[in-house]
Design a protein around this motif. Structure first.
Motif, mmCIF file in Angstrom:
data_model
loop_
_atom_site.group_PDB
_atom_site.id
_atom_site.type_symbol
_atom_site.label_atom_id
_atom_site.label_comp_id
_atom_site.label_asym_id
_atom_site.label_seq_id
_atom_site.Cartn_x
_atom_site.Cartn_y
_atom_site.Cartn_z
ATOM 1 N N SER A 40 0.833 -1.088 -0.171
ATOM 2 C CA SER A 40 -0.039 -0.079 0.047
ATOM 3 C C SER A 40 0.786 1.382 0.153
ATOM 4 O O SER A 40 2.076 1.206 0.253
ATOM 5 N N GLU A 129 1.373 4.467 -4.023
ATOM 6 C CA GLU A 129 1.858 2.786 -4.151
ATOM 7 C C GLU A 129 3.062 3.077 -4.972
ATOM 8 O O GLU A 129 4.207 2.443 -4.566
ATOM 9 N N THR A 133 6.732 1.415 -3.225
ATOM 10 C CA THR A 133 7.286 0.335 -3.950
ATOM 11 C C THR A 133 8.622 0.717 -4.242
ATOM 12 O O THR A 133 9.484 -0.340 -4.391
ATOM 13 N N GLN A 192 2.737 -3.165 -6.475
ATOM 14 C CA GLN A 192 1.712 -2.110 -5.920
ATOM 15 C C GLN A 192 0.333 -2.612 -5.650
ATOM 16 O O GLN A 192 0.030 -3.377 -6.500
ATOM 17 N N SER A 210 -5.940 -2.550 -1.919
ATOM 18 C CA SER A 210 -4.536 -3.223 -2.042
ATOM 19 C C SER A 210 -4.844 -4.563 -1.496
ATOM 20 O O SER A 210 -4.079 -5.583 -1.746
#
Length: 452
Positions: A40, A129, A133, A192, A210
């Motif tokens: 998330s 996201e 990430t 993501q 998510s």
């Protein structure tokens, strides 16, 4: 080699300490497994991005620019706190700066055009996201964990409802080959949650997206298990704010999660894990900050025999209206009253009737004058009550020991009850109807009996 999906929520990546813990969990799971790690946005970031999207067209740009700057500074500080290598810190900050330059250009484009569409809002929301990430990916590389950063939009195809997109399961299943090919060279994929793709345009999966993403990745690759890492130990036997000595439910089936959500419990929404359950993939709820605890395992219905006991969780549904009527030869039938109530009361959570009478529960304590008059016209009785839901598996087929516990509640605390019998909602839940102000007390006593 088994494939696991590890999804980390906002609080699990919301600080450098949380990200460090997420890394340790990933590292511990690498032995003998291939991993897809779904992240998330950092906690609170999506809300900030939504606020930015709402303010894009304001004539005063100062507040919008300030929010973007604060968001950028937060992610830079996260990198500084997380990385120990000066060169790697600089490289990651460079990546984040590039991402924020892209966001700023998108916002400026909205200002020039003078309009903002759901398509653009989805694009803005995706940055949370993308940021988390990219930072986590580079952190794992610094820790010498070989991994691949996958853009979720290459796999998660959806329709074009940009802010609440519906996944295209057929296309997602086909896209599993992309993941298979990546796994030929890597054991860990970072990607993501929340975001998807329609015709090369960004979409979002709505709140809880998510969790849904993790199930969709599991669906695409026939994963062995989906793990949802959050900030609680699992699904609990009751709300710990009401009952301090709650227990974690070790195993439950998908239908029970649906009942909990229906009655208002703030647990995993059942729609988000449907893709995993459709392929008989178990889903485990785990605590990032108590990672040795085994959490709650949510199983497909065909594994119900693995459950312990019948009753698994209690919920204080809250103040409601008990609706009832005795039916005689001059009365309309129960089916008529069910249709009447269902049409006029969206908060109808229970109805049962026969040729003699019916009972119904409407969640909430206030009826509009029109609805009150409607019930009076039909000579339907109403009483304010408080409702406790007991959720479990096959509640109608409980063994004698479990049935005796319900009987003990009904007899020992009959003074608390507005109805001397439980209302059976389904195979997975029943309701206790308490007198006003006595619901919390009945909940506590019931929990003590059921889970002592």
């Amino acid at each position: 080699m088994p494939i696991k999906i590890l999804k980390f929520g906002g609080t699990s990546v919301g600080s450098h300490l949380a990200m460090e813990q997420a890394y340790r969990i990933v590292q511990q799971n690498t032995n003998g497994n291939k991993l897809i790690v779904v992240l998330s946005a950092c906690s609170g970031v999506t809300d900030t991005l939504l606020k930015i999207s709402e303010m894009c067209l304001d004539s005063n740009r100062t507040e919008t620019n300030q929010l973007v700057e604060e968001l950028e500074n937060r992610h830079i500080q996260l990198i500084v706190d997380l990385f120990r290598d000066g060169y790697k810190t600089a490289q990651c900050i460079k990546t984040v700066n590039f991402i924020f330059e892209s966001l700023k250009k998108l916002i400026e484009g909205v200002r020039i055009l003078g309009e903002i569409t759901p398509k653009i809002v989805a694009e803005i929301l995706s940055y949370g996201e993308i940021l988390s990430t990219n930072i986590f990916y580079q952190y794992l590389l610094q820790k010498e964990l070989s991994c691949y950063l996958l853009d979720a939009r290459e796999v998660i195809y959806t329709d074009n409802v940009y802010l609440n997109a519906k996944p295209d399961l057929a296309k997602i299943s086909l896209n599993g080959t992309k993941i298979t090919n990546i796994f030929k060279n890597y054991k860990i994929i970072i990607t993501q949650g929340f975001i998807g793709n329609w015709s090369k345009e960004t979409t979002t999966l709505g709140r809880g997206g998510s969790d849904l993403s993790s199930a969709l990745f599991g669906y695409s690759i026939d994963a062995h298990e989906v793990q949802i890492w959050t900030d609680v130990d699992g699904i609990l036997t009751a709300d710990p704010k009401i009952i301090p000595n709650v227990q974690v439910v070790r195993k439950m089936i998908f239908e029970e999660v649906g009942e909990l959500s229906f009655f208002g419990a703030k647990v995993l929404h059942p729609e988000t894990i449907k893709p995993a359950i459709a392929k008989n993939i178990p889903v485990r709820i785990l605590n990032t900050f108590n990672s040795k605890f085994e959490g709650t395992l949510i199983l497909p219905p065909d594994r119900a025999k693995e459950l312990t006991g019948v009753f698994h969780s209690l919920i204080f549904v809250g103040t409601s209206v008990l609706v009832s009527k005795r039916l005689d030869t001059d009365s309309k039938d129960a089916h008529f009253y069910f249709n009447l109530l269902q049409k006029n009361f969206p908060n109808l959570i229970f109805f049962a009737g026969n040729s003699n009478n019916f009972y119904a529960i409407i969640k909430g304590s206030i009826l509009s004058n029109f609805l009150h008059e409607l019930l009076q016209t039909e000579k339907i009785e109403t009483r304010t009550v408080e409702i406790i839901a007991i959720v479990g598996n096959q509640v109608l087929r409980a063994q004698e020991e479990e049935q005796n516990k319900i009987y003990e509640i009904l007899t020992s605390f009959s003074d608390y009850l507005a109805l001397p019998f439980p209302l059976i909602v389904s195979d997975y839940s029943l309701l206790l109807v308490a007198k006003p102000t006595l619901g919390m007390d009945l909940l506590k006593e019931s929990h003590s009996i059921l889970f002592s």
